[in-house]
Design a protein around this motif. Structure first.
Motif, PDB file in Angstrom:
ATOM      1  N   ALA A  28      -2.797   2.204 -48.517  1.00  0.00           N
ATOM      2  CA  ALA A  28      -2.886   3.167 -49.620  1.00  0.00           C
ATOM      3  C   ALA A  28      -4.301   3.741 -49.714  1.00  0.00           C
ATOM      4  O   ALA A  28      -4.473   4.959 -49.882  1.00  0.00           O
ATOM      5  N   ALA A  29      -5.295   2.875 -49.577  1.00  0.00           N
ATOM      6  CA  ALA A  29      -6.681   3.360 -49.655  1.00  0.00           C
ATOM      7  C   ALA A  29      -6.942   4.376 -48.534  1.00  0.00           C
ATOM      8  O   ALA A  29      -7.570   5.418 -48.762  1.00  0.00           O
ATOM      9  N   GLU A  30      -6.427   4.067 -47.333  1.00  0.00           N
ATOM     10  CA  GLU A  30      -6.631   5.008 -46.217  1.00  0.00           C
ATOM     11  C   GLU A  30      -5.991   6.356 -46.530  1.00  0.00           C
ATOM     12  O   GLU A  30      -6.565   7.412 -46.277  1.00  0.00           O
ATOM     13  N   ALA A  31      -4.776   6.300 -47.107  1.00  0.00           N
ATOM     14  CA  ALA A  31      -4.086   7.557 -47.435  1.00  0.00           C
ATOM     15  C   ALA A  31      -4.873   8.324 -48.495  1.00  0.00           C
ATOM     16  O   ALA A  31      -4.989   9.560 -48.432  1.00  0.00           O
ATOM     17  N   MET A  32      -5.443   7.612 -49.460  1.00  0.00           N
ATOM     18  CA  MET A  32      -6.203   8.289 -50.529  1.00  0.00           C
ATOM     19  C   MET A  32      -7.499   8.873 -49.980  1.00  0.00           C
ATOM     20  O   MET A  32      -7.923   9.969 -50.354  1.00  0.00           O
ATOM     21  N   LEU A  33      -8.115   8.134 -49.051  1.00  0.00           N
ATOM     22  CA  LEU A  33      -9.371   8.638 -48.469  1.00  0.00           C
ATOM     23  C   LEU A  33      -9.110   9.868 -47.599  1.00  0.00           C
ATOM     24  O   LEU A  33      -9.979  10.733 -47.453  1.00  0.00           O
TER      25      LEU A  33
END
Ligand SMILES: Cc1cc2nc3c(=O)[nH]c(=O)nc-3n(C[C@H](O)[C@H](O)[C@H](O)COP(=O)(O)OP(=O)(O)OC[C@H]3O[C@@H](n4cnc5c(N)ncnc54)[C@H](O)[C@@H]3O)c2cc1C
Length: 504
Positions: free
Chosen positions: A478-483
């Motif tokens: 999720a963090a990768e997608a948000m970044l």
């Protein structure tokens, strides 16, 4: 903004804060960790959520990515005995971290042919695990075709050997002749909250996860959650505990912020929801936040009855992780998934949290006992007598198998599907999101990215699935997608490094 300080939410918050984003984590509970939690019994704290720590590499990678090392923050001890298993015919088997030791133990216990079968099983689980780790666990929600493309011809050959329609129970019947070994390895379906009779054979990879190592965490699993919370704070994240989000505000298809139960509004360009996906489906976070999850509710995963106690143990010698198998395993899962009732005779997991180690004879020990239960904690007609009957059967069964665990231990804390449902809204008390049933079950969880711009998901009910390391992986995805979708809340630079390590 992150709603939920479960392991998925904390991992994402840490990663985002480290990359210079302004992060606020909200959680209704007073402590971070979500399902990772302790209960106080007298003077001691007892881990009353997850107790089996596996896939250490997931946390090694997460901490490395934020410029530090797991061993700088947490003391982990590898366990040489993965679990001790007991049956009601009086037999007992240890599985070891060292596969050759397990093979020798199986040879002594069930004969050379079963030991050979175990060796072949280990080779197959290794192959299944290696096939699925990258293309499935580390990938943002692959569909069937995507998975086939990523695994390539050799991976497909491994998976097709299993037979796409075969259940884990059927597969374990092919792997082992001894019914006790079939039961032991089929039990790994429950690590995903599923029935061995409905879970796909691919879930045999969970056995590999455990055979790759189990660690005890000094300070208990709560120390892991506390560590993630502290690291996130050190990177500038704010944790607001005791704070319930009641609506995710969506305007013109994109997230604008979060309204708290107090009426306070917190503007945000990106919101990560780490609660149950079912809570969105049920409209608990407002009508506009329903879109990310399929409207049809999947079958819920297992819930549990648990007992946390501090008491002297007598009878059979326990290791840290112990399983007491019930004689009619099929009946247990039929009770739970078909009849939606507490099992009339359960398999009992007992975590002796002061072991391995020296526990003076007769001294009290920290124990969590757990039996599988249906995720019907939102059923209105539960009767206390049903819970009492389950408790009575459980403790009498343990006694019959040689473990004297006092059911009248002072201060003992009991949790039921009702309690888990109250703590994890819309779950019915399910501890692992949705059950992985049927061969397409693994593809049915929503991914991190949703059709609502700025709204993301992480946690055990999201791809790649439940369990502490898997929920952590979902937080990372999720963090990768948000970044990958930058927004205006980014600060100018990362705020902290740990122990002088450089940040990537
Ligand atoms: C008894 C038990 C035994 C288990 N055994 C194991 C084990 O041995 N090994 C293993 O790996 N896993 C085990 N698990 C499963 C594992 O604990 C979970 O899969 C994992 O911890 C889930 O993490 P998560 O990221 O989904 O967050 P969760 O732990 O589900 O936390 C979500 C958080 O979101 C918060 N929240 C939800 N909605 C809102 C809202 N509207 N506003 C504010 N806050 C909100 C909740 O309060 C909660 O703190 C066990 C679980 C339990 C309960």
């Amino acid at each position: 903004m992150v709603i939920g300080a479960g392991v998925g939410g904390l991992v994402a918050a840490l990663r985002l804060a480290h990359r210079g984003h302004q992060v606020t984590v909200l959680d209704s509970a007073a402590q971070p960790g979500g399902k990772i939690h302790t209960q106080r019994v007298g003077e001691v704290l007892i881990d009353s959520g997850p107790t089996v720590f596996t896939m250490r590499w997931v946390f090694d990678e997460i901490l490395r990515a934020v410029g530090t090392r797991l061993e700088n923050h947490l003391r982990l001890r590898p366990l040489s005995v993965l679990a001790r298993h007991f049956w009601d015919d009086g037999s007992q088997l240890d599985l070891f971290a060292d596969a050759e030791r397990s093979e020798a133990a199986i040879a002594d216990w069930a004969g050379g042919q079963e030991a050979q079968r175990f060796r072949a099983f280990c080779a197959r689980t290794r192959a299944v695990y290696d096939t699925l780790e990258g293309p499935f666990m580390r990938s943002p929600r692959p569909g069937l075709l995507g998975l086939m493309a990523r695994t390539g011809p050799s991976g497909l050959a491994v998976l097709s050997q299993l037979g796409p329609m075969r259940t884990l129970w059927q597969q374990m019947g092919r792997e082992f002749g001894d019914p006790r070994l079939r039961q032991l390895f089929a039990r790994y379906a429950t690590y995903c909250g599923s029935s061995p009779w409905q879970a796909p054979a691919t879930l045999m990879l969970v056995a590999q996860v455990e055979m790759d190592g189990v660690w005890s965490v000094e300070g208990g699993m709560a120390a892991l959650a506390e560590m993630l919370a502290q690291l996130a704070r050190a990177q500038g994240a704010t944790l607001r505990l005791g704070c319930t989000a009641q609506r995710i505000d969506v305007q013109q298809g994109r997230v604008r912020g979060v309204e708290l139960a107090t009426g306070e509004f917190l503007p945000a360009d990106q919101v990560l929801f780490n609660g149950e996906a079912a809570a969105l489906r049920g409209g608990l976070l407002g009508p506009a936040a329903r879109a990310p999850v399929p409207t049809q509710a999947p079958p819920r995963a297992l819930s549990a009855m648990t007992w946390a106690l501090h008491a002297p143990l007598a009878g059979v010698a326990l290791d840290r992780h112990n399983v007491f198998f019930c004689p009619d395993y099929a009946c247990e899962f039929e009770d739970i998934f078909h009849h939606q009732r507490l099992p009339r005779l359960p398999t009992v997991y007992v975590c002796a949290q002061d072991r391995p180690g020296q526990v003076p004879a007769g001294a009290p020990e920290r124990v969590l006992a757990l039996v599988n239960a249906p995720a019907t904690g939102d059923r209105p007609d539960w009767r206390e007598e049903e819970l009492d009957a389950c408790q009575d059967t459980t403790f009498r069964f343990l006694n019959r198998l040689g473990l004297q665990l006092p059911a009248d231990s002072p201060g003992m804390r009991r949790s039921s599907p009702l309690d888990f449902h109250r703590r994890f809204p819309a779950s019915g008390g399910a501890l692992y999101g949705q059950a992985t049933h049927g061969w397409t079950g693994i593809f049915k969880r929503p991914g991190a990215q949703t059709p609502v711009r700025g709204l993301y998901l992480a946690g055990g009910s999201v791809h790649p699935g439940p369990g502490v390391p898997m929920a952590a992986l979902s937080g990372q995805l999720a963090a990768e997608a948000m970044l990958a979708n930058p927004v205006s809340t980014r600060r100018s630079r990362p705020v902290a490094t740990f122990g002088g390590m450089s940040t990537p």
